[in-house]
Scaffold this motif. Structure first.
Motif, PDB file in Angstrom:
ATOM      1  N   THR A 147      50.064  42.636  27.181  1.00 33.39           N
ATOM      2  CA  THR A 147      49.493  41.313  27.535  1.00 33.39           C
ATOM      3  C   THR A 147      48.618  40.599  26.404  1.00 33.39           C
ATOM      4  O   THR A 147      48.630  41.207  25.415  1.00 33.39           O
ATOM      5  N   GLN A 189      43.256  35.667  29.059  1.00 29.88           N
ATOM      6  CA  GLN A 189      43.621  36.048  30.506  1.00 29.88           C
ATOM      7  C   GLN A 189      44.256  34.920  31.282  1.00 29.88           C
ATOM      8  O   GLN A 189      45.170  34.825  32.063  1.00 29.88           O
ATOM      9  N   GLU A 244      47.813  34.595  30.014  1.00 33.03           N
ATOM     10  CA  GLU A 244      48.693  35.332  30.651  1.00 33.03           C
ATOM     11  C   GLU A 244      49.020  35.001  32.017  1.00 33.03           C
ATOM     12  O   GLU A 244      50.059  35.130  32.519  1.00 33.03           O
ATOM     13  N   LEU A 245      47.863  34.572  32.600  1.00 35.79           N
ATOM     14  CA  LEU A 245      48.139  34.435  34.299  1.00 35.79           C
ATOM     15  C   LEU A 245      49.194  33.026  34.475  1.00 35.79           C
ATOM     16  O   LEU A 245      49.861  33.130  35.226  1.00 35.79           O
ATOM     17  N   THR A 250      49.104  40.562  40.117  1.00 37.33           N
ATOM     18  CA  THR A 250      50.024  40.739  39.285  1.00 37.33           C
ATOM     19  C   THR A 250      50.554  42.282  39.058  1.00 37.33           C
ATOM     20  O   THR A 250      51.413  42.817  38.488  1.00 37.33           O
ATOM     21  N   ASP A 303      48.314  44.106  37.314  1.00 38.49           N
ATOM     22  CA  ASP A 303      47.188  44.325  36.241  1.00 38.49           C
ATOM     23  C   ASP A 303      45.961  44.347  36.775  1.00 38.49           C
ATOM     24  O   ASP A 303      45.372  43.026  37.096  1.00 38.49           O
ATOM     25  N   THR A 343      42.911  44.101  35.324  1.00 36.85           N
ATOM     26  CA  THR A 343      41.950  42.995  34.685  1.00 36.85           C
ATOM     27  C   THR A 343      42.514  41.783  34.945  1.00 36.85           C
ATOM     28  O   THR A 343      41.438  40.555  35.273  1.00 36.85           O
ATOM     29  N   LEU A 344      43.607  41.313  34.819  1.00 38.65           N
ATOM     30  CA  LEU A 344      43.902  40.107  35.176  1.00 38.65           C
ATOM     31  C   LEU A 344      43.877  39.633  36.899  1.00 38.65           C
ATOM     32  O   LEU A 344      43.581  38.391  36.847  1.00 38.65           O
ATOM     33  N   ASP A 345      44.121  40.752  37.595  1.00 35.61           N
ATOM     34  CA  ASP A 345      44.017  40.179  38.883  1.00 35.61           C
ATOM     35  C   ASP A 345      42.469  39.845  39.601  1.00 35.61           C
ATOM     36  O   ASP A 345      42.208  39.245  40.403  1.00 35.61           O
TER      37      ASP A 345
END
Length: 240
Positions: A7, A38, A41-42, A63, A65, A67-69
């Protein structure tokens, strides 16, 4: 890591990690850059999209992931589009520590415990696979050297690297001046990366900006403000 694609937050952190000292360059602004990464990436995952200078959730599905979620869920709870500058400047600092721990769990870095002045506990990090860091760096170098428009991921990474002040870390001294200038210019190649990078710089400079227009779409390069200068810090028990 069990997946072929890293990512953008992971790549930004690996770029900032000094292989000699085991510390991260620009530690204070890096938290802001990771929050911005972030968002990019999202957006690339189709979960959010720019709405002027705001960020709107268009698909709340996770997703995979964590941390992203977590960021995606916080955005979803807002209920309405949020200005990128407000999101990045919000109380979500500590992302460096979160991502360093994440990279350690994934086997991308390993922690080395030590002491500062024989008293203060320190933690430094070394990349376990230097080929990964070389690959990330070579993508930036290639975009800078050739002048060929990079892919959106590389363009966004370049924009964020400039925004957090990594230019002098990656391309130091007078001999790196032209490379730093070209790194800054890569900001125009990805609208989302450009929006986020400008928001990162605005937060650092304490600028209460008016909504930005999408000059990139009109083919007019944005002129970013120079990021606020931040000094590097050694890692202490709360890793700097």
């Amino acid at each position: 890591m069990g997946r072929s694609r890293r990512t953008i937050p992971e790549e930004l952190l690996l770029l900032a990690l000094d292989p000699t000292t085991g510390t991260t360059a620009q530690p204070q602004s890096l938290d802001l850059g990771l929050a911005g990464a972030q968002l990019v990436e999202l957006a690339l995952a189709g979960r959010i999209a720019p709405d002027g200078d705001r960020i709107a959730v268009v698909m709340p599905r996770p997703t995979g992931d964590p941390t992203l979620d977590s960021a995606l869920e916080l955005l979803r709870r807002r209920g309405s589009p949020v200005r990128a500058v407000h999101w990045i400047g919000g109380p979500r600092l500590g992302l460096r520590q979160i991502y360093l721990a994440h990279l350690e769990r994934c086997g991308m870095v390993h922690a080395v415990a030590g002491q500062m002045c024989g008293v203060l506990p320190t933690t430094r990090y070394q990349a376990t696979d230097t080929a990964v860091s070389r690959d990330i760096r070579s993508r930036l170098d290639s975009a800078i050297r050739t002048g060929v428009p990079p892919d959106p991921r590389t363009a966004a990474l370049a924009a964020l690297a400039h925004a957090v002040g990594l230019g002098k870390h990656l391309y130091p001294g007078n001999e790196g001046r032209s490379s730093r200038s070209r790194l800054r210019d890569l900001i125009r190649h990805d609208p989302m990366g450009g929006l986020v990078a400008h928001a990162v710089m605005d937060v650092q400079n304490g600028v209460a900006v008016q909504p930005r227009r999408h000059q990139q779409a009109a083919g007019v390069p944005l002129q970013p403000q120079a990021p606020a200068r931040r000094g590097s810090m050694a890692h202490t028990s709360a890793v700097h």
